[in-house]
Design a protein around this motif. Structure first.
Motif, PDB file in Angstrom:
ATOM      1  N   GLY A  38      33.589 -36.563  -0.428  1.00 11.82           N
ATOM      2  CA  GLY A  38      34.820 -36.516   0.358  1.00 11.82           C
ATOM      3  C   GLY A  38      36.055 -36.696  -0.503  1.00 11.82           C
ATOM      4  N   LEU A  43      39.315 -32.432  -5.544  1.00 11.31           N
ATOM      5  CA  LEU A  43      40.058 -32.645  -6.784  1.00 11.31           C
ATOM      6  C   LEU A  43      39.950 -31.455  -7.730  1.00 11.31           C
ATOM      7  N   ILE A 107      42.850 -42.206  -2.617  1.00  7.09           N
ATOM      8  CA  ILE A 107      42.576 -43.561  -2.143  1.00  7.09           C
ATOM      9  C   ILE A 107      41.072 -43.633  -1.844  1.00  7.09           C
ATOM     10  N   GLN A 112      40.721 -45.981   3.122  1.00  9.52           N
ATOM     11  CA  GLN A 112      41.554 -44.943   3.750  1.00  9.52           C
ATOM     12  C   GLN A 112      41.883 -45.296   5.200  1.00  9.52           C
ATOM     13  N   GLY A 113      42.935 -44.653   5.719  1.00 11.22           N
ATOM     14  CA  GLY A 113      43.288 -44.817   7.131  1.00 11.22           C
ATOM     15  C   GLY A 113      44.050 -46.091   7.435  1.00 11.22           C
ATOM     16  N   ARG A 114      44.586 -46.744   6.394  1.00 18.13           N
ATOM     17  CA  ARG A 114      45.339 -47.990   6.605  1.00 18.13           C
ATOM     18  C   ARG A 114      46.788 -47.863   6.136  1.00 18.13           C
ATOM     19  N   GLY A 115      47.187 -46.618   5.856  1.00 24.11           N
ATOM     20  CA  GLY A 115      48.572 -46.409   5.451  1.00 24.11           C
ATOM     21  C   GLY A 115      48.843 -46.704   3.987  1.00 24.11           C
ATOM     22  N   TYR A 116      47.779 -46.897   3.180  1.00 21.66           N
ATOM     23  CA  TYR A 116      48.009 -47.218   1.768  1.00 21.66           C
ATOM     24  C   TYR A 116      48.600 -46.027   1.008  1.00 21.66           C
ATOM     25  N   ALA A 117      48.086 -44.821   1.285  1.00 19.76           N
ATOM     26  CA  ALA A 117      48.614 -43.654   0.563  1.00 19.76           C
ATOM     27  C   ALA A 117      50.098 -43.495   0.857  1.00 19.76           C
ATOM     28  N   ARG A 118      50.443 -43.606   2.106  1.00 28.14           N
ATOM     29  CA  ARG A 118      51.853 -43.457   2.470  1.00 28.14           C
ATOM     30  C   ARG A 118      52.716 -44.528   1.787  1.00 28.14           C
ATOM     31  N   GLY A 140      50.559 -30.180  -3.816  1.00 29.15           N
ATOM     32  CA  GLY A 140      49.805 -29.081  -3.207  1.00 29.15           C
ATOM     33  C   GLY A 140      48.400 -29.522  -2.857  1.00 29.15           C
ATOM     34  N   ASN A 145      42.120 -29.464   3.410  1.00 27.81           N
ATOM     35  CA  ASN A 145      42.246 -30.902   3.132  1.00 27.81           C
ATOM     36  C   ASN A 145      43.324 -31.496   4.051  1.00 27.81           C
ATOM     37  N   ALA A 147      43.709 -34.381   5.525  1.00 27.75           N
ATOM     38  CA  ALA A 147      44.246 -35.729   5.263  1.00 27.75           C
ATOM     39  C   ALA A 147      45.410 -35.644   4.287  1.00 27.75           C
ATOM     40  N   SER A 148      45.309 -34.726   3.331  1.00 22.81           N
ATOM     41  CA  SER A 148      46.341 -34.638   2.307  1.00 22.81           C
ATOM     42  C   SER A 148      47.615 -33.978   2.852  1.00 22.81           C
ATOM     43  N   ARG A 150      48.553 -33.744   5.972  1.00 21.39           N
ATOM     44  CA  ARG A 150      49.150 -34.611   7.002  1.00 21.39           C
ATOM     45  C   ARG A 150      49.978 -35.720   6.353  1.00 21.39           C
ATOM     46  N   ARG A 154      53.886 -36.595   6.957  1.00 25.45           N
ATOM     47  CA  ARG A 154      54.372 -37.930   7.332  1.00 25.45           C
ATOM     48  C   ARG A 154      55.415 -38.449   6.348  1.00 25.45           C
TER      49      ARG A 154
HETATM   50  C1  LIG Z   1      44.679 -37.970   1.227  1.00 26.48           C
HETATM   51  C2  LIG Z   1      44.413 -39.463   1.096  1.00 26.48           C
HETATM   52  C3  LIG Z   1      44.985 -39.955  -0.241  1.00 26.48           C
HETATM   53  C4  LIG Z   1      45.073 -40.216   2.246  1.00 26.48           C
HETATM   54  O1  LIG Z   1      44.906 -41.622   1.995  1.00 26.48           O
HETATM   55  P1  LIG Z   1      45.040 -42.738   3.158  1.00 26.48           P
HETATM   56  O2  LIG Z   1      45.337 -44.029   2.464  1.00 26.48           O
HETATM   57  O3  LIG Z   1      43.884 -42.671   4.055  1.00 26.48           O
HETATM   58  O4  LIG Z   1      46.344 -42.229   3.921  1.00 26.48           O
HETATM   59  P2  LIG Z   1      47.106 -43.065   5.041  1.00 26.48           P
HETATM   60  O5  LIG Z   1      46.313 -44.275   5.413  1.00 26.48           O
HETATM   61  O6  LIG Z   1      48.500 -43.276   4.564  1.00 26.48           O
HETATM   62  O7  LIG Z   1      47.070 -42.062   6.246  1.00 26.48           O
HETATM   63  C5  LIG Z   1      45.802 -41.614   6.730  1.00 26.48           C
HETATM   64  C6  LIG Z   1      45.692 -41.757   8.221  1.00 26.48           C
HETATM   65  O8  LIG Z   1      45.665 -43.134   8.569  1.00 26.48           O
HETATM   66  C7  LIG Z   1      46.629 -43.395   9.588  1.00 26.48           C
HETATM   67  N1  LIG Z   1      47.201 -44.703   9.360  1.00 26.48           N
HETATM   68  C8  LIG Z   1      48.318 -44.973   8.709  1.00 26.48           C
HETATM   69  N2  LIG Z   1      48.543 -46.299   8.702  1.00 26.48           N
HETATM   70  C9  LIG Z   1      47.531 -46.870   9.371  1.00 26.48           C
HETATM   71  C10 LIG Z   1      47.209 -48.195   9.697  1.00 26.48           C
HETATM   72  N3  LIG Z   1      47.980 -49.222   9.297  1.00 26.48           N
HETATM   73  N4  LIG Z   1      46.051 -48.409  10.378  1.00 26.48           N
HETATM   74  C11 LIG Z   1      45.278 -47.377  10.750  1.00 26.48           C
HETATM   75  N5  LIG Z   1      45.543 -46.079  10.467  1.00 26.48           N
HETATM   76  C12 LIG Z   1      46.659 -45.842   9.788  1.00 26.48           C
HETATM   77  C13 LIG Z   1      47.662 -42.347   9.406  1.00 26.48           C
HETATM   78  O9  LIG Z   1      48.380 -42.125  10.617  1.00 26.48           O
HETATM   79  C14 LIG Z   1      46.827 -41.169   9.009  1.00 26.48           C
HETATM   80  O10 LIG Z   1      46.291 -40.533  10.149  1.00 26.48           O
HETATM   81  P3  LIG Z   1      46.438 -38.959  10.382  1.00 26.48           P
HETATM   82  O11 LIG Z   1      45.914 -38.270   9.150  1.00 26.48           O
HETATM   83  O12 LIG Z   1      45.604 -38.710  11.592  1.00 26.48           O
HETATM   84  O13 LIG Z   1      47.898 -38.704  10.589  1.00 26.48           O
HETATM   85  C15 LIG Z   1      42.892 -39.767   1.143  1.00 26.48           C
HETATM   86  O14 LIG Z   1      42.365 -39.183   2.297  1.00 26.48           O
HETATM   87  C16 LIG Z   1      42.113 -39.286  -0.064  1.00 26.48           C
HETATM   88  O15 LIG Z   1      42.080 -39.947  -1.095  1.00 26.48           O
HETATM   89  N6  LIG Z   1      41.437 -38.125   0.065  1.00 26.48           N
HETATM   90  C17 LIG Z   1      40.533 -37.638  -0.967  1.00 26.48           C
HETATM   91  C18 LIG Z   1      41.241 -37.239  -2.226  1.00 26.48           C
HETATM   92  C19 LIG Z   1      42.238 -36.139  -1.968  1.00 26.48           C
HETATM   93  O16 LIG Z   1      42.033 -35.256  -1.150  1.00 26.48           O
HETATM   94  N7  LIG Z   1      43.344 -36.183  -2.738  1.00 26.48           N
HETATM   95  C20 LIG Z   1      44.378 -35.183  -2.627  1.00 26.48           C
HETATM   96  C21 LIG Z   1      43.994 -33.939  -3.329  1.00 26.48           C
HETATM   97  S1  LIG Z   1      45.208 -32.666  -3.056  1.00 26.48           S
END
Ligand SMILES: CC(C)(COP(=O)(O)OP(=O)(O)OC[C@H]1O[C@@H](n2cnc3c(N)ncnc32)[C@H](O)[C@@H]1OP(=O)(O)O)[C@@H](O)C(=O)NCCC(=O)NCCS
Length: 200
Positions: A38, A43, A107, A112-118, A140, A145, A147-148, A150, A154
């Motif tokens: 995943g 990458l 991440i 994931q899903g805790r807002g860390y990426a944002r 890009g 993908n 999640a990326s 979206r 955001r």
């Molecule tokens: C893309 C990626 C970095 C996102 O990381 P993440 O930390 O999960 O991102 P966020 O937590 O900021 O946002 C993810 C989701 O969690 C939700 N979220 C944000 N804060 C949250 C919180 N405090 N609690 C629960 N969910 C939350 C967001 O709304 C978002 O949901 P959505 O996609 O339905 O809109 C991760 O999925 C990843 O590493 N993917 C694999 C590698 C990859 O694809 N890299 C990019 C290559 S181009």
């Protein structure tokens, strides 16, 4: 050009995270995250062979643009900040030096899903626009993908290009690609895209 990251004071701290420059000692932790299902799938360079990974990620030019993301001292992801010159006409090319930054992000699935990426990318926006004087940030991904892309939406980035089967995935499939960007004026006005025809 990543030498400019050396002029910044590290780590950068956000509400929950710390971001710092990566070193060779971080390669195992980065590999452990990037090799997970995943993650590796999306990458540019696969993380399935430890030695190949080390050769790629420990190379000085790659390491110089890699930042690790820490949560309470544990590495939970990594990001890339790659500065480049913007296109310009020849006579004023000096003003376009390091005017663009391409970002990348990972991440760990467990975090994931805790807002860390944002949270971390918002800090990198501040770093690029406020501290490094970057004018435009780009990123890009494959359209599949979600999640990326979206995340980019955001963050207030604009979808500038949607390519039809313009990228070759290692599965052998030609896949759609997306390119996003945000410039310093859009960022300062909370994502409002200024009218390009305005003379203000
Ligand atoms: C893309 C990626 C970095 C996102 O990381 P993440 O930390 O999960 O991102 P966020 O937590 O900021 O946002 C993810 C989701 O969690 C939700 N979220 C944000 N804060 C949250 C919180 N405090 N609690 C629960 N969910 C939350 C967001 O709304 C978002 O949901 P959505 O996609 O339905 O809109 C991760 O999925 C990843 O590493 N993917 C694999 C590698 C990859 O694809 N890299 C990019 C290559 S181009």
């Amino acid at each position: 050009m990543s030498a400019r990251l050396g002029q910044i004071e590290w780590p950068r701290r956000t509400e929950r995270l710390a971001v710092r420059r990566a070193s060779v000692d971080d390669i195992d932790a980065i590999f452990a995250i990037r090799s997970q299902p995943g993650v590796s799938e999306w990458l540019t360079t696969a993380a399935d062979d430890r030695d190949v990974f080390q050769a790629h990620y420990a190379a000085p030019d790659r390491l110089a643009k890699t930042l690790v993301v820490e949560l309470e001292g544990e590495i939970i992801g990594d990001t890339m900040v790659s500065l480049s010159n913007a296109w310009s006409q020849t006579e004023i090319a000096a003003q376009a030096v390091d005017a663009e930054a391409e970002l990348g992000w990972v991440i760990a699935p467990a975090h994931q899903g805790r807002g860390y990426a944002r949270e971390v990318i918002e800090e990198l926006f501040r770093l690029c626009f406020d501290d490094l004087g970057v004018r435009r940030i780009t990123a890009g991904c494959f359209a599949a993908n979600e999640a990326s892309w979206r995340l980019m939406e955001r963050l207030g980035m604009w979808r500038e290009y949607a390519g039809r089967r313009d990228g070759l995935h290692r599965s052998g499939r030609w896949m759609d690609g997306l390119a996003y960007a945000i410039d310093v004026d859009e960022w300062r006005t909370d994502g409002v895209r200024p009218d390009p025809t305005s003379t203000d």
